[in-house]
Design an enzyme around this catalytic site. Structure first.
Site, PDB file in Angstrom:
ATOM      1  N   GLY A 230      20.781  53.098   5.194  1.00  0.00           N
ATOM      2  CA  GLY A 230      22.064  53.589   5.418  1.00  0.00           C
ATOM      3  C   GLY A 230      22.766  54.223   4.244  1.00  0.00           C
ATOM      4  N   THR A 232      24.331  55.662   0.655  1.00  0.00           N
ATOM      5  CA  THR A 232      23.959  55.340  -0.745  1.00  0.00           C
ATOM      6  C   THR A 232      25.393  54.441  -1.290  1.00  0.00           C
ATOM      7  OG1 THR A 232      22.845  57.443  -0.994  1.00  0.00           O
ATOM      8  CG2 THR A 232      23.735  56.501  -3.144  1.00  0.00           C
ATOM      9  N   THR A 234      26.891  51.945   0.177  1.00  0.00           N
ATOM     10  CA  THR A 234      26.597  50.591   0.637  1.00  0.00           C
ATOM     11  C   THR A 234      25.162  50.148  -0.126  1.00  0.00           C
ATOM     12  OG1 THR A 234      27.096  51.413   2.789  1.00  0.00           O
ATOM     13  CG2 THR A 234      26.169  49.212   2.867  1.00  0.00           C
ATOM     14  N   GLU A 252      16.605  53.307   2.120  1.00  0.00           N
ATOM     15  CA  GLU A 252      16.518  54.565   2.781  1.00  0.00           C
ATOM     16  C   GLU A 252      17.913  55.198   2.942  1.00  0.00           C
ATOM     17  OE1 GLU A 252      13.865  56.127   2.912  1.00  0.00           O
ATOM     18  OE2 GLU A 252      12.129  55.262   3.240  1.00  0.00           O
ATOM     19  N   CYS A 288      19.645  61.807   8.876  1.00  0.00           N
ATOM     20  CA  CYS A 288      19.629  61.564   7.426  1.00  0.00           C
ATOM     21  C   CYS A 288      18.901  62.780   6.919  1.00  0.00           C
ATOM     22  CB  CYS A 288      18.881  60.462   6.819  1.00  0.00           C
ATOM     23  SG  CYS A 288      17.291  59.982   7.568  1.00  0.00           S
TER      24      CYS A 288
HETATM   25  P1  NAD Z   1      26.456  52.520   6.208  1.00  0.00           P
HETATM   26  O1  NAD Z   1      25.741  52.295   4.960  1.00  0.00           O
HETATM   27  O2  NAD Z   1      28.074  52.470   6.375  1.00  0.00           O
HETATM   28  O3  NAD Z   1      26.090  51.125   7.146  1.00  0.00           O
HETATM   29  C1  NAD Z   1      24.654  50.899   7.155  1.00  0.00           C
HETATM   30  C2  NAD Z   1      24.276  49.386   7.606  1.00  0.00           C
HETATM   31  O4  NAD Z   1      24.866  48.711   6.234  1.00  0.00           O
HETATM   32  C3  NAD Z   1      25.270  48.935   8.865  1.00  0.00           C
HETATM   33  O5  NAD Z   1      24.845  48.061   9.560  1.00  0.00           O
HETATM   34  C4  NAD Z   1      26.546  48.250   8.024  1.00  0.00           C
HETATM   35  O6  NAD Z   1      27.239  47.423   8.922  1.00  0.00           O
HETATM   36  C5  NAD Z   1      25.914  47.555   6.904  1.00  0.00           C
HETATM   37  N1  NAD Z   1      26.821  47.519   5.754  1.00  0.00           N
HETATM   38  C6  NAD Z   1      27.993  47.742   5.508  1.00  0.00           C
HETATM   39  N2  NAD Z   1      28.321  47.182   4.172  1.00  0.00           N
HETATM   40  C7  NAD Z   1      27.521  46.404   3.712  1.00  0.00           C
HETATM   41  C8  NAD Z   1      27.353  45.704   2.814  1.00  0.00           C
HETATM   42  N3  NAD Z   1      28.186  45.516   1.885  1.00  0.00           N
HETATM   43  N4  NAD Z   1      26.139  44.511   2.796  1.00  0.00           N
HETATM   44  C9  NAD Z   1      25.138  44.764   3.836  1.00  0.00           C
HETATM   45  N5  NAD Z   1      25.372  45.584   4.538  1.00  0.00           N
HETATM   46  C10 NAD Z   1      26.274  46.420   4.841  1.00  0.00           C
HETATM   47  O7  NAD Z   1      25.555  53.758   6.898  1.00  0.00           O
HETATM   48  P2  NAD Z   1      26.157  54.430   8.469  1.00  0.00           P
HETATM   49  O8  NAD Z   1      27.357  54.979   8.400  1.00  0.00           O
HETATM   50  O9  NAD Z   1      25.702  53.121   9.490  1.00  0.00           O
HETATM   51  O10 NAD Z   1      24.747  55.596   8.333  1.00  0.00           O
HETATM   52  C11 NAD Z   1      24.900  56.783   7.778  1.00  0.00           C
HETATM   53  C12 NAD Z   1      24.076  56.777   6.444  1.00  0.00           C
HETATM   54  O11 NAD Z   1      22.823  56.149   6.707  1.00  0.00           O
HETATM   55  C13 NAD Z   1      24.035  58.190   5.948  1.00  0.00           C
HETATM   56  O12 NAD Z   1      24.347  58.353   4.865  1.00  0.00           O
HETATM   57  C14 NAD Z   1      22.640  58.599   6.691  1.00  0.00           C
HETATM   58  O13 NAD Z   1      21.974  59.546   5.700  1.00  0.00           O
HETATM   59  C15 NAD Z   1      21.940  57.451   6.096  1.00  0.00           C
HETATM   60  N6  NAD Z   1      20.558  57.356   6.689  1.00  0.00           N
HETATM   61  C16 NAD Z   1      19.451  57.398   5.898  1.00  0.00           C
HETATM   62  C17 NAD Z   1      18.020  57.268   6.562  1.00  0.00           C
HETATM   63  C18 NAD Z   1      16.866  57.471   5.719  1.00  0.00           C
HETATM   64  O14 NAD Z   1      15.775  57.166   6.112  1.00  0.00           O
HETATM   65  N7  NAD Z   1      17.112  57.685   4.401  1.00  0.00           N
HETATM   66  C19 NAD Z   1      18.238  57.274   7.943  1.00  0.00           C
HETATM   67  C20 NAD Z   1      19.403  57.368   8.718  1.00  0.00           C
HETATM   68  C21 NAD Z   1      20.518  57.262   7.916  1.00  0.00           C
END
Ligand code: NAD
Length: 496
Positions: A230, A232, A234, A252, A288
């Protein structure tokens, strides 16, 4: 054309200890193509539900970790077979809730299956450990399961980013509680239901919800490892929550991957130009490792831009994800549309030129849904927000550079370092690639096109911690346990 509408919203369940649990509170997930249509209602699990799921995983792990690896593999292979048969249904659900075109949804499932098979084929190499005979005796090095894993995933690739964690975790003897993103809860729930049905109760659980569920998953003392994909920001919260009990972690995270176009790149190579366009705009740029900024050698910049626009206008066809002629569907959610649009508006205010790309082939849905016409942004400064921030949407800035030293510096100034790509003569490209700070660098291709599940994937700097995929991505679900059997039992320097 198959329809992208749904007659009745689907009710999604959690799975806790092998049972499908319906939640009292639910949230609607709309169809991004037609936002006034509800695709599903997903549970809003409470902290208590989450604790029950963690307890189930905790109770299951004591037996599961001793289950022979052959048995674990056989169960995973059955799950793979079932997933293969269910691919058309899963892909349809994914397109509906996510907005990615059907070919893209099928591609995501295909990559997931490829990885699950790789993990089945290679898990023995990891868990067999080794025995070293040496001059001081014998040492057994075993790779043991870690325990309960909390997996938290984003919305952009809900199936592959969940199975990338589920397969190695379960195969190496761990149990798991997975929490997907509220923006794509449906298709991944179907996948988890299929996989969980092949494993003993409690081995694989799924709960839904937002940050409060996430906080329990990342702070509960029974959780031994967090596998998070997710943003950075978060991840910073997660690291804090996990610090109290020093959990193991794979993170990741975000990226601002650059494509570097060298002077030797042939702008008339239509296939290469098409690959570049795809690596900027596949899944409407919501990947990502999509190429999110393009640096082009100044000597070919003008010609490059003309040829790029030509290639983009051919490949980009925007519309209903179920229309087989469509290559790009809507953005997944309104918040993301607003964020990407704010970056484009800001670039315009700073004097950038914004060029629309591709053709809208389904005008009716374009007006209703979370659609954005892909854009190329020219004339930015190197430090503009649209260049230095992760846009995660269908827009890309293209900037000229003067020499290798400059472009490497521009690349490495970023706080991120997930993937990158260098385009041009192979030898020159590899020379540049070696100086780049990133987890992966691809030559003459980028993003998913250059991905291979047999090699470790992950980011440097603020793009992550640890690796997924490859044998390394299996090993990360194990702890090294050394059993030392020395022949010399007493040390000479310790007095009687
Ligand atoms: P996000 O960080 O908003 O959410 C990811 C997950 O974390 C969701 O399930 C969300 O509900 C959960 N979450 C939110 N707050 C939390 C907390 N305090 N504690 C625990 N869990 C929590 O990300 P998003 O908007 O869903 O996805 C987009 C991001 O993900 C982009 O920055 C993208 O680059 C990244 N991403 C990275 C990869 C990789 O492999 N490096 C792959 C795909 C996406």
């Amino acid at each position: 054309m198959e329809t992208a509408t749904i007659t009745e919203p689907i009710v999604v369940h959690s799975i806790i200890n092998g049972e499908k649990v319906k939640s009292e509170k639910q949230f609607p997930r709309e169809n991004p193509t037609r936002p006034n249509e509800i695709v599903c209602y997903a549970p809003i699990n409470t902290r208590e539900d989450t604790i029950r799921a963690i307890d189930a995983a905790y109770n299951a792990v004591s037996e599961w970790k001793w289950t022979p690896v052959e048995d674990r593999i056989a169960r995973m292979r059955k799950a793979i077979d079932k997933m293969k048969s269910a691919t058309p249904e899963i892909a349809r659900l994914l397109s509906l809730e996510h907005g990615k075109p059907l070919y893209d949804a099928e591609g995501e499932i295909a990559v997931s299956l490829m990885w699950m098979e790789f993990a089945c084929d290679h898990v023995k190499e990891v868990v067999q450990g080794e025995v070293r005979e040496h001059d001081k005796g014998k040492t057994i090095i075993s790779q043991d399961p870690i325990g309960v894993v909390s997996a938290i995933t984003p919305w952009n690739y809900p199936i592959s980013l969940s199975t990338i964690k589920i397969a190695p975790a379960l195969l190496t003897g761990n149990t798991m509680v997975l929490k997907p993103s509220p923006y794509a809860p449906l298709a991944v729930s179907k996948v988890v239901e299929i996989i969980a049905s092949e494993f003993p109760p409690g081995v694989l659980n799924i709960v839904h919800g937002e940050a409060d569920v996430g906080v329990e998953l990342t702070s509960n003392e029974k959780v031994a490892k967090i596998a998070f994909t997710g943003g950075t920001n978060t991840a910073k919260h997660i690291m804090k929550a996990a610090s109290e009990t020093i959990k193991k972690m794979t993170l990741e995270l975000g990226g601002n991957d650059a494509a570097i176009i060298l002077k030797s790149f042939d702008v008339n190579d239509e296939r290469a130009m098409r690959r570049l366009v795809i690596s900027n705009f596949l899944t409407a740029g919501q990947i990502c490792m999509i190429a999110k900024r393009v640096y082009v050698h100044r000597s070919i910049y003008k010609e490059f831009v003309d040829k790029y626009i030509e290639a983009a206008n051919k490949w980009i066809r925007i519309g209903d994800p179920f229309n087989p002629d469509v290559t790009i569907g809507p953005v997944n959610n309104k918040k993301q549309v607003e964020y990407v649009q704010s970056l484009i508006d800001d670039a315009k205010k700073r004097g950038a030129e914004v060029i629309k790309l591709g053709r809208i082939i389904d005008e009716d849905v374009f007006g209703q849904g979370y659609f954005m016409q892909p854009t190329l942004v020219l004339g930015c400064d190197y430090g503009d927000p649209i260049v230095v921030e992760e846009q995660f949407g269908p827009t890309v800035p293209v900037l000229p550079f003067d020499d290798e030293e400059q472009v490497i510096q521009l690349h490495n100034e970023s706080i991120y370092g997930l993937t990158s790509s260098v385009w041009g003569d192979e030898e020159e490209a590899v020379r540049v690639a070696r100086q780049i700070e990133a987890g992966t660098t691809m030559i003459n291709t980028a993003a998913i096109q250059g991905l291979d599940v047999q090699f470790p994937f992950g980011g440097v700097k603020q793009s992550g911690v640890g690796r997924e995929y490859g044998v390394e991505g299996i090993k990360t679900y194990t702890e090294t346990h050394v059993i030392n059997i020395p022949t010399e039992l007493e040390l000479p320097y310790i007095p009687e």
